[in-house]
Design a protein around this motif. Structure first.
Motif, PDB file in Angstrom:
ATOM      1  N   THR A 173       0.764  -1.080  -0.043  1.00  0.00           N
ATOM      2  CA  THR A 173       0.023  -0.070  -0.043  1.00  0.00           C
ATOM      3  C   THR A 173       0.703   1.139   0.020  1.00  0.00           C
ATOM      4  O   THR A 173       2.163   1.337   0.590  1.00  0.00           O
ATOM      5  CB  THR A 173      -0.840  -0.013   1.155  1.00  0.00           C
ATOM      6  OG1 THR A 173      -0.114   0.205   2.251  1.00  0.00           O
ATOM      7  CG2 THR A 173      -1.912  -1.311   1.201  1.00  0.00           C
ATOM      8  N   HIS A 175      -0.322   5.783   0.379  1.00  0.00           N
ATOM      9  CA  HIS A 175      -1.142   6.716   0.799  1.00  0.00           C
ATOM     10  C   HIS A 175      -1.781   7.169  -0.486  1.00  0.00           C
ATOM     11  O   HIS A 175      -1.297   7.753  -1.432  1.00  0.00           O
ATOM     12  CB  HIS A 175      -0.395   8.017   1.415  1.00  0.00           C
ATOM     13  CG  HIS A 175      -1.445   8.680   2.410  1.00  0.00           C
ATOM     14  ND1 HIS A 175      -2.635   9.236   1.859  1.00  0.00           N
ATOM     15  CD2 HIS A 175      -1.428   8.937   3.658  1.00  0.00           C
ATOM     16  CE1 HIS A 175      -3.332   9.808   2.851  1.00  0.00           C
ATOM     17  NE2 HIS A 175      -2.443   9.453   3.976  1.00  0.00           N
ATOM     18  N   SER A 176      -3.057   7.240  -0.522  1.00  0.00           N
ATOM     19  CA  SER A 176      -3.945   7.830  -1.504  1.00  0.00           C
ATOM     20  C   SER A 176      -3.579   9.310  -1.526  1.00  0.00           C
ATOM     21  O   SER A 176      -3.399   9.868  -0.675  1.00  0.00           O
ATOM     22  CB  SER A 176      -5.356   7.431  -1.573  1.00  0.00           C
ATOM     23  OG  SER A 176      -6.176   7.862  -2.472  1.00  0.00           O
ATOM     24  N   ALA A 204       1.636   7.846  -8.772  1.00  0.00           N
ATOM     25  CA  ALA A 204       0.772   6.445  -8.523  1.00  0.00           C
ATOM     26  C   ALA A 204       1.884   5.640  -9.162  1.00  0.00           C
ATOM     27  O   ALA A 204       1.942   4.414  -8.851  1.00  0.00           O
ATOM     28  CB  ALA A 204      -0.556   6.537  -9.287  1.00  0.00           C
ATOM     29  N   ALA A 207       4.728   4.554  -6.952  1.00  0.00           N
ATOM     30  CA  ALA A 207       4.304   3.901  -5.801  1.00  0.00           C
ATOM     31  C   ALA A 207       4.206   2.455  -6.335  1.00  0.00           C
ATOM     32  O   ALA A 207       4.597   1.404  -5.424  1.00  0.00           O
ATOM     33  CB  ALA A 207       3.076   4.177  -5.130  1.00  0.00           C
ATOM     34  N   ARG A 208       3.509   2.073  -7.278  1.00  0.00           N
ATOM     35  CA  ARG A 208       3.310   0.737  -8.001  1.00  0.00           C
ATOM     36  C   ARG A 208       4.653   0.225  -8.221  1.00  0.00           C
ATOM     37  O   ARG A 208       4.781  -0.985  -8.050  1.00  0.00           O
ATOM     38  CB  ARG A 208       2.483   0.784  -9.317  1.00  0.00           C
ATOM     39  CG  ARG A 208       1.041   1.104  -8.838  1.00  0.00           C
ATOM     40  CD  ARG A 208       0.010   0.895  -9.862  1.00  0.00           C
ATOM     41  NE  ARG A 208      -1.256   1.171  -9.732  1.00  0.00           N
ATOM     42  CZ  ARG A 208      -2.106   2.271  -9.861  1.00  0.00           C
ATOM     43  NH1 ARG A 208      -1.272   3.162 -10.353  1.00  0.00           N
ATOM     44  NH2 ARG A 208      -3.320   2.537  -9.601  1.00  0.00           N
ATOM     45  N   PHE A 228      -3.845   1.838  -2.658  1.00  0.00           N
ATOM     46  CA  PHE A 228      -4.025   2.847  -2.226  1.00  0.00           C
ATOM     47  C   PHE A 228      -4.771   3.208  -0.839  1.00  0.00           C
ATOM     48  O   PHE A 228      -6.022   2.714  -0.682  1.00  0.00           O
ATOM     49  CB  PHE A 228      -4.251   4.212  -3.033  1.00  0.00           C
ATOM     50  CG  PHE A 228      -3.302   4.246  -3.792  1.00  0.00           C
ATOM     51  CD1 PHE A 228      -1.965   4.877  -3.673  1.00  0.00           C
ATOM     52  CD2 PHE A 228      -3.709   3.893  -5.242  1.00  0.00           C
ATOM     53  CE1 PHE A 228      -1.061   5.171  -4.819  1.00  0.00           C
ATOM     54  CE2 PHE A 228      -2.676   4.050  -6.356  1.00  0.00           C
ATOM     55  CZ  PHE A 228      -1.545   4.602  -6.162  1.00  0.00           C
ATOM     56  N   GLN A 229      -4.133   3.398   0.293  1.00  0.00           N
ATOM     57  CA  GLN A 229      -4.607   3.583   1.794  1.00  0.00           C
ATOM     58  C   GLN A 229      -5.119   4.916   2.131  1.00  0.00           C
ATOM     59  O   GLN A 229      -4.644   5.953   1.799  1.00  0.00           O
ATOM     60  CB  GLN A 229      -3.976   2.687   2.786  1.00  0.00           C
ATOM     61  CG  GLN A 229      -2.718   3.386   3.019  1.00  0.00           C
ATOM     62  CD  GLN A 229      -2.066   2.738   4.374  1.00  0.00           C
ATOM     63  OE1 GLN A 229      -1.390   1.730   4.277  1.00  0.00           O
ATOM     64  NE2 GLN A 229      -2.351   3.504   5.350  1.00  0.00           N
ATOM     65  N   GLN A 231      -7.492   7.145   2.379  1.00  0.00           N
ATOM     66  CA  GLN A 231      -8.023   8.159   1.563  1.00  0.00           C
ATOM     67  C   GLN A 231      -8.688   9.320   2.583  1.00  0.00           C
ATOM     68  O   GLN A 231      -9.214   8.979   3.524  1.00  0.00           O
ATOM     69  CB  GLN A 231      -9.432   7.670   0.699  1.00  0.00           C
ATOM     70  CG  GLN A 231      -9.044   7.072  -0.581  1.00  0.00           C
ATOM     71  CD  GLN A 231      -8.377   5.344  -0.524  1.00  0.00           C
ATOM     72  OE1 GLN A 231      -8.399   4.841   0.743  1.00  0.00           O
ATOM     73  NE2 GLN A 231      -7.943   4.849  -1.491  1.00  0.00           N
ATOM     74  N   THR A 242      -9.035   0.701  -3.330  1.00  0.00           N
ATOM     75  CA  THR A 242      -8.714   0.842  -1.907  1.00  0.00           C
ATOM     76  C   THR A 242      -8.422  -0.349  -1.410  1.00  0.00           C
ATOM     77  O   THR A 242      -8.395  -1.502  -1.802  1.00  0.00           O
ATOM     78  CB  THR A 242      -9.963   1.286  -1.419  1.00  0.00           C
ATOM     79  OG1 THR A 242     -10.996   0.215  -1.333  1.00  0.00           O
ATOM     80  CG2 THR A 242     -10.719   2.797  -1.913  1.00  0.00           C
TER      81      THR A 242
END
Length: 322
Positions: A173, A175-176, A204, A207-208, A228-229, A231, A242
């Motif tokens: 994960t 952060h969104s 994004a 992060a991936r 993503f966590q 939100q 999510t």
């Protein structure tokens, strides 16, 4: 010979629940927040007691300073926070008062959107004056960062696999962020840019990519996912998928255990101690899934070697410029 130093930048966190309203005003740059949002954040901090982010970041600074000294680059390492004490402008002023002339500046968020990095960068530059800056704002692929996450993940995954007697999926994960901050305006849309440069924000994808590299470094992983966590409560959509959506899919696939590793955070704070350890574990439990996570990087020597490496590169660039 100019006097050099390193400045590490982090988000910041209040020391007490009573300081939450002031802290949140800093986070949203003074915009009003509904009272129920403030009270919910206070509730979350109350459940975990307090966030150790500041102390852990200071420990990372001490370890980084030791790593630099051991490699023959003995320079002081400062810490500045954007949303709480020690505030970035105050720390930069102190550096100048200490006679620092050049500073390698590193954001302690390896994958960074240009909008958030812009806030950190502006906070440093506003007080820098004659202080020469080398700014590292993104390092999602650093080999030692990947190694640090793998070192934490491997033993935890091995233990959970042995306890359950079957392969366990891993969920990485980060952060969104609001969708509007990472997507370029649609053709024909006017208005000011949210970030410098052209095209979509790289956050994004970075992060991936970190998740992909960590997964490749731990061949014991049989199946992995990314979400993503955390939100936020602000208006408009936030990027996903999510964590909750992913847990639902894992439950539908028949899994009864999973490992969750945040690869966008370098130490424990409310997004881990509450969001993961309380909210996500509770959500997974209700779906019949045991959710565990590895220890956060916190005082990982491998992590601090990565930061020291970035700092040495930055100081080297400053020396060449000088």
């Amino acid at each position: 010979m100019s006097k050099q130093a390193v400045l590490l930048l982090a988000h910041g966190t209040p020391e007490t629940v009573e300081q939450i309203p002031e802290y949140l005003r800093n986070v949203v740059s003074g915009r009003p927040l509904p009272q129920h949002v403030v009270e919910e954040i206070q509730h979350r901090y109350g459940l975990i007691g307090r966030s150790p982010l500041t102390e852990l970041t200071m420990e990372q600074a001490r370890l980084t300073e030791a790593e630099l000294a051991s490699s023959g680059n003995a320079v002081p390492v400062y810490v500045g926070m954007r949303n709480w004490r020690p505030y970035i402008p105050d720390v930069v002023k102190q550096m100048r008062a200490d006679g620092i002339a050049e500073a390698a500046v590193i954001c302690l968020a390896p994958q960074n959107s240009r909008t958030s990095v812009g806030l950190y960068r502006r906070a440093v530059q506003a007080e820098a004056g004659p202080l020469a800056i080398d700014f590292t704002d993104s390092w999602p692929r650093h080999p030692l960062l990947i190694q640090a996450f793998a070192e934490r993940l491997r033993p935890a995954l091995t233990r959970l696999t042995a306890e359950t007697g079957r392969p366990v999926p891993v969920l990485f994960t980060a952060h969104s962020v609001p969708t509007r901050t990472v997507q370029p305006p649609a053709p024909g849309e006017g208005g000011p840019k949210l970030w410098p440069g052209e095209g979509a924000d790289p956050y994004a994808d970075e992060a991936r990519h970190t998740a992909e590299l960590v997964a490749a470094a731990v061949p014991e992983i049989a199946e992995w996912h990314f979400a993503f966590q955390s939100q936020g409560a602000s208006g408009g959509p936030w990027i996903g998928p999510t964590v909750e959506e992913t847990i639902d899919k894992l439950a539908e696939a028949g899994h009864n255990a999973m490992m969750l590793q945040p690869i966008g955070f370098l130490c424990d704070h409310v997004e881990i101690l509450y969001d993961v350890d309380i909210a996500f574990k509770g959500y997974a439990r209700a779906k019949g899934i045991r959710l565990e996570r590895p220890e956060s990087l916190n005082g990982s020597v491998t992590l601090c070697r990565a930061i020291a490496d970035l700092a040495s590169e930055g100081l080297g660039r400053l020396a060449v410029r000088g």
